[in-house]
Design an enzyme around this catalytic site. Structure first.
Site, PDB file in Angstrom:
ATOM      1  N   CYS A  71       0.413  -1.259   0.150  1.00 49.20           N
ATOM      2  CA  CYS A  71       0.121   0.195   0.259  1.00 49.20           C
ATOM      3  C   CYS A  71       0.983   1.017   0.127  1.00 49.20           C
ATOM      4  CB  CYS A  71      -1.123   0.049   1.124  1.00 49.20           C
ATOM      5  SG  CYS A  71      -1.641   1.383   0.905  1.00 49.20           S
ATOM      6  N   HIS A 112      -9.686  -4.484  -1.011  1.00 53.26           N
ATOM      7  CA  HIS A 112      -8.120  -3.017  -0.718  1.00 53.26           C
ATOM      8  C   HIS A 112      -8.666  -1.840  -0.764  1.00 53.26           C
ATOM      9  CE1 HIS A 112      -4.147  -2.479   0.147  1.00 53.26           C
ATOM     10  NE2 HIS A 112      -4.703  -0.660  -0.081  1.00 53.26           N
ATOM     11  N   GLU A 113      -9.237  -1.419  -1.349  1.00 57.06           N
ATOM     12  CA  GLU A 113      -9.838   0.153  -1.137  1.00 57.06           C
ATOM     13  C   GLU A 113     -10.749   0.407  -0.334  1.00 57.06           C
ATOM     14  OE1 GLU A 113      -7.877   1.902  -2.033  1.00 57.06           O
ATOM     15  OE2 GLU A 113      -6.250   0.602  -3.571  1.00 57.06           O
TER      16      GLU A 113
HETATM   17 ZN   LIG Z   1      -3.529   0.280   0.545  1.00 53.23          ZN
END
Ligand SMILES: [Zn+2]
Length: 136
Positions: A85, A126-127
């Site tokens: 990330c 993930h978002e």
């Molecule tokens: Zn991220």
């Protein structure tokens, strides 16, 4: 406008609030900031540019799609993977799902339902985690 990437874990650990049409400028900032980081980033959540609203952007290869208030309705096919990330150093292990069904509002205000699988589904998961204050 290209924004600096938020790395404050306390800020990123908070839940984001519902987005409205007043937040349309955030979509433009996400497009610009994703483009500026394209070599190492395939998606972002608004809190990564300092805006605690439920907006994400997903790089779908040919186009980057901004989604307001995304909700994962269904998921199946769990698997273990490792992700990085922009807001973190290194990678972390996590469980993702191969197939998801998502509901979101697009940039013209239409609520849509769409199925995704594979890498795009992984980026969306993930978002969406970012919106809940979860960093991987
Ligand atoms: Zn991220």
């Amino acid at each position: 406008m290209v924004k600096p990437i938020m790395r404050d874990v306390f800020f990123l650990g908070q839940k984001s609030e519902k987005a409205t049409t007043d937040d349309m400028d955030v979509a433009t900032d996400l497009q610009d900031t994703l483009r500026a980081n394209k070599d190492r980033c395939v998606g972002m959540a608004a809190n990564m540019i300092g805006v605690r609203k439920r907006i994400i952007i997903v790089d779908m290869g040919f186009v980057s799609v901004v989604m307001f208030n995304p909700v994962i309705l269904k998921k199946d096919g769990p698997y273990e993977t490792e992700e990085g990330c922009l807001s973190l150093d290194g990678t972390r292990k996590t469980t993702r799902y191969r197939n998801i069904e998502l509901e979101y509002t697009d940039t013209v205000g239409t609520r849509r339902k769409q199925k995704y699988s594979g890498q795009i589904a992984q980026i969306i998961q993930h978002e969406c985690d970012h919106l809940e204050g979860i960093i991987i």
